[in-house]
Design a protein around this motif. Structure first.
Motif, PDB file in Angstrom:
ATOM      1  N   PRO A  35     -48.881 114.330 -48.023  1.00  0.00           N
ATOM      2  CA  PRO A  35     -47.486 114.160 -48.454  1.00  0.00           C
ATOM      3  C   PRO A  35     -46.667 113.231 -47.569  1.00  0.00           C
ATOM      4  CG  PRO A  35     -48.135 116.474 -48.573  1.00  0.00           C
ATOM      5  CD  PRO A  35     -49.226 115.756 -47.835  1.00  0.00           C
ATOM      6  N   LEU A  36     -47.153 112.901 -46.387  1.00  0.00           N
ATOM      7  CA  LEU A  36     -46.413 112.005 -45.501  1.00  0.00           C
ATOM      8  C   LEU A  36     -46.144 110.661 -46.173  1.00  0.00           C
ATOM      9  CD1 LEU A  36     -47.216 111.412 -41.739  1.00  0.00           C
ATOM     10  CD2 LEU A  36     -46.972 109.471 -43.267  1.00  0.00           C
ATOM     11  N   PHE A  37     -47.192 110.058 -46.744  1.00  0.00           N
ATOM     12  CA  PHE A  37     -47.017 108.767 -47.409  1.00  0.00           C
ATOM     13  C   PHE A  37     -46.209 108.909 -48.688  1.00  0.00           C
ATOM     14  CE2 PHE A  37     -50.411 107.427 -44.584  1.00  0.00           C
ATOM     15  CZ  PHE A  37     -50.032 106.122 -44.275  1.00  0.00           C
ATOM     16  N   ALA A  38     -46.347 110.047 -49.362  1.00  0.00           N
ATOM     17  CA  ALA A  38     -45.545 110.274 -50.561  1.00  0.00           C
ATOM     18  C   ALA A  38     -44.059 110.267 -50.210  1.00  0.00           C
ATOM     19  CB  ALA A  38     -45.939 111.605 -51.209  1.00  0.00           C
ATOM     20  N   GLY A  39     -43.709 110.924 -49.105  1.00  0.00           N
ATOM     21  CA  GLY A  39     -42.317 110.945 -48.683  1.00  0.00           C
ATOM     22  C   GLY A  39     -41.790 109.578 -48.298  1.00  0.00           C
ATOM     23  N   THR A  45     -41.998  96.391 -40.256  1.00  0.00           N
ATOM     24  CA  THR A  45     -40.986  97.402 -40.576  1.00  0.00           C
ATOM     25  C   THR A  45     -41.611  98.599 -41.273  1.00  0.00           C
ATOM     26  OG1 THR A  45     -39.273  95.710 -40.792  1.00  0.00           O
ATOM     27  CG2 THR A  45     -38.835  97.841 -41.822  1.00  0.00           C
ATOM     28  N   TYR A  46     -42.513  98.323 -42.215  1.00  0.00           N
ATOM     29  CA  TYR A  46     -43.187  99.420 -42.914  1.00  0.00           C
ATOM     30  C   TYR A  46     -44.062 100.211 -41.944  1.00  0.00           C
ATOM     31  CZ  TYR A  46     -46.155 101.911 -46.223  1.00  0.00           C
ATOM     32  OH  TYR A  46     -46.831 102.885 -46.900  1.00  0.00           O
ATOM     33  N   LEU A  47     -44.789  99.516 -41.087  1.00  0.00           N
ATOM     34  CA  LEU A  47     -45.639 100.216 -40.120  1.00  0.00           C
ATOM     35  C   LEU A  47     -44.809 101.021 -39.121  1.00  0.00           C
ATOM     36  CD1 LEU A  47     -48.549  97.744 -39.305  1.00  0.00           C
ATOM     37  CD2 LEU A  47     -48.635  99.879 -40.577  1.00  0.00           C
ATOM     38  N   GLU A  48     -43.605 100.554 -38.814  1.00  0.00           N
ATOM     39  CA  GLU A  48     -42.723 101.327 -37.941  1.00  0.00           C
ATOM     40  C   GLU A  48     -42.358 102.654 -38.596  1.00  0.00           C
ATOM     41  OE1 GLU A  48     -38.440 100.804 -35.585  1.00  0.00           O
ATOM     42  OE2 GLU A  48     -39.318  99.156 -36.716  1.00  0.00           O
ATOM     43  N   ARG A  49     -42.073 102.630 -39.892  1.00  0.00           N
ATOM     44  CA  ARG A  49     -41.762 103.870 -40.612  1.00  0.00           C
ATOM     45  C   ARG A  49     -42.980 104.789 -40.665  1.00  0.00           C
ATOM     46  NH1 ARG A  49     -40.628 102.437 -46.156  1.00  0.00           N
ATOM     47  NH2 ARG A  49     -39.936 104.608 -46.409  1.00  0.00           N
ATOM     48  N   VAL A  50     -44.157 104.189 -40.882  1.00  0.00           N
ATOM     49  CA  VAL A  50     -45.385 104.986 -40.939  1.00  0.00           C
ATOM     50  C   VAL A  50     -45.647 105.643 -39.581  1.00  0.00           C
ATOM     51  CG1 VAL A  50     -47.896 104.875 -41.181  1.00  0.00           C
ATOM     52  CG2 VAL A  50     -46.430 103.628 -42.787  1.00  0.00           C
ATOM     53  N   ALA A  51     -45.574 104.865 -38.509  1.00  0.00           N
ATOM     54  CA  ALA A  51     -45.850 105.396 -37.173  1.00  0.00           C
ATOM     55  C   ALA A  51     -44.865 106.500 -36.809  1.00  0.00           C
ATOM     56  CB  ALA A  51     -45.793 104.268 -36.147  1.00  0.00           C
TER      57      ALA A  51
END
Length: 211
Positions: A91-95, A152-158
């Motif tokens: 669910p992490l990526f879903a969020g 930016t996307y990887l910052e949100r993922v990390a």
């Protein structure tokens, strides 16, 4: 810890090296690998081109794939397993990627599809690294579908991974500073990692040169 662990999961954000490390541990421990297969997700390349449009089918395709793999694990004989994904993290990526309505639909599907008996890892190895390091590694491995991933996307993922594992209590967690250590690619770092895992005594430990 390592010698007793029968089900080991290696986790971390895109570019941290989790799949490569999982393969190395599989070989070292003579274990059975259960690895993500992004090349079999027909929506992934389109997701990186247009995340808003393709997030839901991409997420659901991965969810079905992971559940199928875990159900096969439940049905199989007792064996040593090394995996590069944790279903509870799905669910992490879903969020991150889904709008409110899509997220509500995903959560209903996730709760209905999740196996009643989900195996709990005996050990989780969590790789941490800064977004700029992750994007550099993603660029170096040259996977065509990942060319459009932004820092930016990887910052949100990390950040989402860090918050998830800060609260995660289901299994022992060995946190690796993948910013300065690269056990996926460097033999010396890998041997140090294996030794530290063998000597792990606490429920949560950190591995870095200064540790």
């Amino acid at each position: 810890m390592l010698e007793k662990a029968r089900y080991i999961v290696v986790e971390g954000p895109i570019g941290a090296g989790k799949t490569s490390l999982a393969r190395r541990l599989t070989e070292r421990l003579a274990a059975t690998p259960i690895l993500e297969q992004p090349e079999l997700n027909p929506f992934l390349a389109r997701f990186y081109q247009d995340m808003e449009r393709w997030a839901l089918p991409t997420q659901l395709a991965f969810l079905y794939q992971r559940i199928d793999q875990l159900e096969a694990l439940n049905a199989g004989e007792q064996q040593r397993i090394v995996s590069d994904f944790l279903l509870d993290k799905d669910p992490l990526f879903a969020g991150l990627n889904l709008g409110d309505d899509e997220l509500a639909l995903y959560r209903r599907l996730f709760n209905n599809m999740k196996p009643q008996v989900t195996p709990t890892p005996d050990l989780v190895v969590y790789l941490q690294a800064k977004p700029e390091t992750l994007i550099d590694r993603v660029r170096k491995r040259g996977v065509e579908a990942e060319r459009r991933i932004s820092e930016t996307y990887l910052e949100r993922v990390a950040d989402s991974y860090a918050r998830f594992f800060y609260e995660y209590q289901a299994a022992p967690v060995f946190i690796v500073d993948a910013e300065i250590l690269n056990p996926a690619d460097h033999d010396e770092d890998f041997e140090l990692l294996v030794e530290r895992l063998r000597n792990m005594r606490s429920f949560r430990e950190f591995f870095g040169y200064a540790a």
